[in-house]
Design a protein around this motif. Structure first.
Motif, PDB file in Angstrom:
ATOM      1  N   PHE A  80       0.821  -1.211   0.000  1.00 47.26           N
ATOM      2  CA  PHE A  80       0.000   0.000   0.000  1.00 47.26           C
ATOM      3  C   PHE A  80       0.857   1.264   0.000  1.00 47.26           C
ATOM      4  O   PHE A  80       0.605   2.210  -0.741  1.00 47.26           O
ATOM      5  CB  PHE A  80      -0.893   0.030   1.248  1.00 47.26           C
ATOM      6  CG  PHE A  80      -1.946  -1.034   1.290  1.00 47.26           C
ATOM      7  CD1 PHE A  80      -3.210  -0.809   0.764  1.00 47.26           C
ATOM      8  CD2 PHE A  80      -1.681  -2.266   1.871  1.00 47.26           C
ATOM      9  CE1 PHE A  80      -4.183  -1.796   0.804  1.00 47.26           C
ATOM     10  CE2 PHE A  80      -2.651  -3.258   1.924  1.00 47.26           C
ATOM     11  CZ  PHE A  80      -3.900  -3.018   1.390  1.00 47.26           C
ATOM     12  N   GLU A  81       1.847   1.316   0.866  1.00 52.75           N
ATOM     13  CA  GLU A  81       2.636   2.524   1.080  1.00 52.75           C
ATOM     14  C   GLU A  81       3.468   2.844  -0.162  1.00 52.75           C
ATOM     15  O   GLU A  81       4.112   1.975  -0.740  1.00 52.75           O
ATOM     16  CB  GLU A  81       3.557   2.346   2.289  1.00 52.75           C
ATOM     17  CG  GLU A  81       2.838   2.027   3.577  1.00 52.75           C
ATOM     18  CD  GLU A  81       2.449   0.558   3.722  1.00 52.75           C
ATOM     19  OE1 GLU A  81       2.639  -0.202   2.733  1.00 52.75           O
ATOM     20  OE2 GLU A  81       1.960   0.189   4.785  1.00 52.75           O
ATOM     21  N   THR A  82       3.461   4.119  -0.551  1.00 51.33           N
ATOM     22  CA  THR A  82       4.134   4.517  -1.776  1.00 51.33           C
ATOM     23  C   THR A  82       5.610   4.150  -1.774  1.00 51.33           C
ATOM     24  O   THR A  82       6.141   3.635  -2.765  1.00 51.33           O
ATOM     25  CB  THR A  82       3.981   6.031  -2.000  1.00 51.33           C
ATOM     26  OG1 THR A  82       2.582   6.348  -2.109  1.00 51.33           O
ATOM     27  CG2 THR A  82       4.694   6.472  -3.273  1.00 51.33           C
ATOM     28  N   SER A  83       6.294   4.380  -0.646  1.00 57.48           N
ATOM     29  CA  SER A  83       7.728   4.094  -0.583  1.00 57.48           C
ATOM     30  C   SER A  83       8.006   2.607  -0.761  1.00 57.48           C
ATOM     31  O   SER A  83       8.937   2.217  -1.487  1.00 57.48           O
ATOM     32  CB  SER A  83       8.324   4.588   0.737  1.00 57.48           C
ATOM     33  OG  SER A  83       7.690   3.964   1.845  1.00 57.48           O
ATOM     34  N   PHE A 135       9.742  -1.834  -4.277  1.00 53.60           N
ATOM     35  CA  PHE A 135       9.529  -3.164  -4.847  1.00 53.60           C
ATOM     36  C   PHE A 135       9.590  -3.112  -6.371  1.00 53.60           C
ATOM     37  O   PHE A 135      10.282  -3.927  -7.007  1.00 53.60           O
ATOM     38  CB  PHE A 135       8.183  -3.712  -4.386  1.00 53.60           C
ATOM     39  CG  PHE A 135       7.833  -5.051  -4.983  1.00 53.60           C
ATOM     40  CD1 PHE A 135       8.307  -6.233  -4.430  1.00 53.60           C
ATOM     41  CD2 PHE A 135       7.025  -5.131  -6.110  1.00 53.60           C
ATOM     42  CE1 PHE A 135       7.990  -7.472  -4.978  1.00 53.60           C
ATOM     43  CE2 PHE A 135       6.690  -6.361  -6.676  1.00 53.60           C
ATOM     44  CZ  PHE A 135       7.177  -7.530  -6.105  1.00 53.60           C
ATOM     45  N   ASN A 136       8.876  -2.161  -6.979  1.00 50.67           N
ATOM     46  CA  ASN A 136       8.874  -2.056  -8.445  1.00 50.67           C
ATOM     47  C   ASN A 136      10.281  -1.809  -8.986  1.00 50.67           C
ATOM     48  O   ASN A 136      10.694  -2.411  -9.989  1.00 50.67           O
ATOM     49  CB  ASN A 136       7.951  -0.926  -8.890  1.00 50.67           C
ATOM     50  CG  ASN A 136       6.483  -1.268  -8.725  1.00 50.67           C
ATOM     51  OD1 ASN A 136       6.126  -2.427  -8.513  1.00 50.67           O
ATOM     52  ND2 ASN A 136       5.629  -0.262  -8.795  1.00 50.67           N
ATOM     53  N   ASN A 137      11.026  -0.923  -8.326  1.00 50.31           N
ATOM     54  CA  ASN A 137      12.388  -0.615  -8.780  1.00 50.31           C
ATOM     55  C   ASN A 137      13.304  -1.826  -8.627  1.00 50.31           C
ATOM     56  O   ASN A 137      14.163  -2.092  -9.478  1.00 50.31           O
ATOM     57  CB  ASN A 137      12.949   0.563  -7.989  1.00 50.31           C
ATOM     58  CG  ASN A 137      12.255   1.867  -8.300  1.00 50.31           C
ATOM     59  OD1 ASN A 137      11.668   2.026  -9.371  1.00 50.31           O
ATOM     60  ND2 ASN A 137      12.295   2.811  -7.377  1.00 50.31           N
ATOM     61  N   ARG A 138      13.108  -2.553  -7.550  1.00 47.29           N
ATOM     62  CA  ARG A 138      13.954  -3.726  -7.305  1.00 47.29           C
ATOM     63  C   ARG A 138      13.671  -4.834  -8.321  1.00 47.29           C
ATOM     64  O   ARG A 138      14.597  -5.496  -8.807  1.00 47.29           O
ATOM     65  CB  ARG A 138      13.703  -4.233  -5.886  1.00 47.29           C
ATOM     66  CG  ARG A 138      14.401  -5.533  -5.555  1.00 47.29           C
ATOM     67  CD  ARG A 138      15.906  -5.395  -5.528  1.00 47.29           C
ATOM     68  NE  ARG A 138      16.526  -6.668  -5.184  1.00 47.29           N
ATOM     69  CZ  ARG A 138      17.607  -7.166  -5.761  1.00 47.29           C
ATOM     70  NH1 ARG A 138      18.233  -6.487  -6.708  1.00 47.29           N
ATOM     71  NH2 ARG A 138      18.088  -8.330  -5.385  1.00 47.29           N
ATOM     72  N   HIS A 173      -0.776  -4.134  -9.580  1.00 53.82           N
ATOM     73  CA  HIS A 173      -0.925  -3.610  -8.231  1.00 53.82           C
ATOM     74  C   HIS A 173      -2.240  -4.071  -7.605  1.00 53.82           C
ATOM     75  O   HIS A 173      -3.127  -4.589  -8.287  1.00 53.82           O
ATOM     76  CB  HIS A 173      -0.818  -2.089  -8.235  1.00 53.82           C
ATOM     77  CG  HIS A 173       0.547  -1.602  -8.624  1.00 53.82           C
ATOM     78  ND1 HIS A 173       0.842  -1.169  -9.904  1.00 53.82           N
ATOM     79  CD2 HIS A 173       1.697  -1.502  -7.912  1.00 53.82           C
ATOM     80  CE1 HIS A 173       2.111  -0.822  -9.956  1.00 53.82           C
ATOM     81  NE2 HIS A 173       2.657  -1.009  -8.766  1.00 53.82           N
ATOM     82  N   LEU A 174      -2.333  -3.837  -6.325  1.00 51.74           N
ATOM     83  CA  LEU A 174      -3.451  -4.333  -5.535  1.00 51.74           C
ATOM     84  C   LEU A 174      -4.806  -3.918  -6.110  1.00 51.74           C
ATOM     85  O   LEU A 174      -5.745  -4.719  -6.144  1.00 51.74           O
ATOM     86  CB  LEU A 174      -3.306  -3.812  -4.101  1.00 51.74           C
ATOM     87  CG  LEU A 174      -4.171  -4.412  -3.019  1.00 51.74           C
ATOM     88  CD1 LEU A 174      -3.996  -5.919  -2.929  1.00 51.74           C
ATOM     89  CD2 LEU A 174      -3.854  -3.762  -1.678  1.00 51.74           C
ATOM     90  N   GLY A 206       5.499  -9.088  -0.651  1.00 54.60           N
ATOM     91  CA  GLY A 206       5.114  -8.921   0.735  1.00 54.60           C
ATOM     92  C   GLY A 206       3.971  -7.923   0.855  1.00 54.60           C
ATOM     93  O   GLY A 206       3.475  -7.378  -0.133  1.00 54.60           O
ATOM     94  N   SER A 207       3.554  -7.674   2.091  1.00 52.26           N
ATOM     95  CA  SER A 207       2.487  -6.719   2.368  1.00 52.26           C
ATOM     96  C   SER A 207       2.567  -6.340   3.840  1.00 52.26           C
ATOM     97  O   SER A 207       3.065  -7.121   4.656  1.00 52.26           O
ATOM     98  CB  SER A 207       1.114  -7.325   2.053  1.00 52.26           C
ATOM     99  OG  SER A 207       0.066  -6.446   2.443  1.00 52.26           O
ATOM    100  N   THR A 208       2.058  -5.176   4.177  1.00 53.66           N
ATOM    101  CA  THR A 208       1.954  -4.798   5.587  1.00 53.66           C
ATOM    102  C   THR A 208       0.699  -5.378   6.227  1.00 53.66           C
ATOM    103  O   THR A 208       0.484  -5.231   7.425  1.00 53.66           O
ATOM    104  CB  THR A 208       1.957  -3.272   5.753  1.00 53.66           C
ATOM    105  OG1 THR A 208       0.975  -2.703   4.877  1.00 53.66           O
ATOM    106  CG2 THR A 208       3.330  -2.697   5.415  1.00 53.66           C
ATOM    107  N   GLU A 209      -0.130  -6.050   5.436  1.00 57.04           N
ATOM    108  CA  GLU A 209      -1.273  -6.781   5.982  1.00 57.04           C
ATOM    109  C   GLU A 209      -0.799  -8.116   6.571  1.00 57.04           C
ATOM    110  O   GLU A 209       0.331  -8.534   6.338  1.00 57.04           O
ATOM    111  CB  GLU A 209      -2.314  -7.028   4.892  1.00 57.04           C
ATOM    112  CG  GLU A 209      -2.894  -5.764   4.299  1.00 57.04           C
ATOM    113  CD  GLU A 209      -3.617  -4.912   5.337  1.00 57.04           C
ATOM    114  OE1 GLU A 209      -4.511  -5.448   6.027  1.00 57.04           O
ATOM    115  OE2 GLU A 209      -3.269  -3.725   5.466  1.00 57.04           O
TER     116      GLU A 209
END
Length: 230
Positions: free
Chosen positions: A13-16, A21-24, A40-41, A60-63
């Motif tokens: 969710f979080e922009t950072s 993740f996308n850049n990696r 994306h979600l 991964g996810s913060t959920e």
């Protein structure tokens, strides 16, 4: 590997975190001759299976995989599709946990007594997903863990604090890894600093392993191996 087409699910969710993740993924896949598409979600319902994806990567996810969420049935449906078609899957952190939730049920995911934040040494088995990796240090950010897997699963990785840092479903092209090869190296330090401000148990949860950029580069091999062997 030119005929491989990877569906990459970015469940952050979080922009950072989402951007890191996308850049990696772009960095890790730049030397791999395979097509990939990041979804994306917000777009889980719109996946076009006519594109004939061969691989599924779950971020991964913060959920938490222990809890419930409105989009979890959509993720279950995507995983079911790939398993039913005998296609390759790699889950990272939350994705690793959710694969076990999908296969065995959420009672096999629990809150960890020893969360890991920062960097750690990962002990590897000789599973082919770790081919050409002599030793591995990787990023870790997790408060949940999987446990009590039966003989259908090969345990492929562990750390001092986490007994199951990786698994493969025996005889199937399904892998999970708890650690994070999927964030930009420099961003891991920022995310650790953010956790220090937010986590009241940070000193207890923080892993002190120092990892150089050169050491972290070994994580790239995991993505290459996964695509090559499946």
């Amino acid at each position: 590997m030119g005929n491989k087409h990877i569906l990459v699910l970015n469940l952050l969710f979080e922009t950072s975190l989402k951007n890191s993740f996308n850049n990696r993924i772009a960095e890790a896949f730049k030397d791999i001759s395979a097509n990939y598409e990041i979804v994306h979600l917000s777009d889980l319902e719109d996946i076009d299976y006519s594109k004939k994806y061969t691989h599924l990567l779950i971020s991964g996810s913060t959920e938490s995989a222990i809890e419930e969420n409105t989009w979890y049935p959509q993720l279950d449906s995507i995983i079911h599709h790939f398993i039913s078609k005998d296609k390759s899957i790699l889950g990272i952190c939350f994705g690793h946990q959710f694969l076990i939730r999908h296969i065995l049920g959420k009672s096999y995911v629990r809150k960890s007594a020893t969360p890991e934040i920062g960097w750690t040494n990962v002990k590897l088995s000789n599973n082919p997903i770790f081919n050409n990796i002599d030793s591995l240090k990787s990023a870790v950010f997790h408060y949940d863990e999987i446990f009590d897997l039966d003989k259908r699963f090969e345990i492929t990785a562990s750390s001092e604090r986490c007994a199951i840092h990786g698994f493969q479903v025996q005889g199937q092209k399904i892998w999970g890894i708890q650690f994070h090869p999927d964030f930009m190296y420099d961003d891991v330090f920022k995310f650790t600093d953010d956790a220090k401000k937010e986590d009241l148990q940070f000193e207890k949860n923080h892993c002190q392993t120092n990892v150089s950029k050169e050491e972290f580069a070994a994580n790239n091999q995991i993505f290459k191996n996964w695509i090559e062997i499946s």
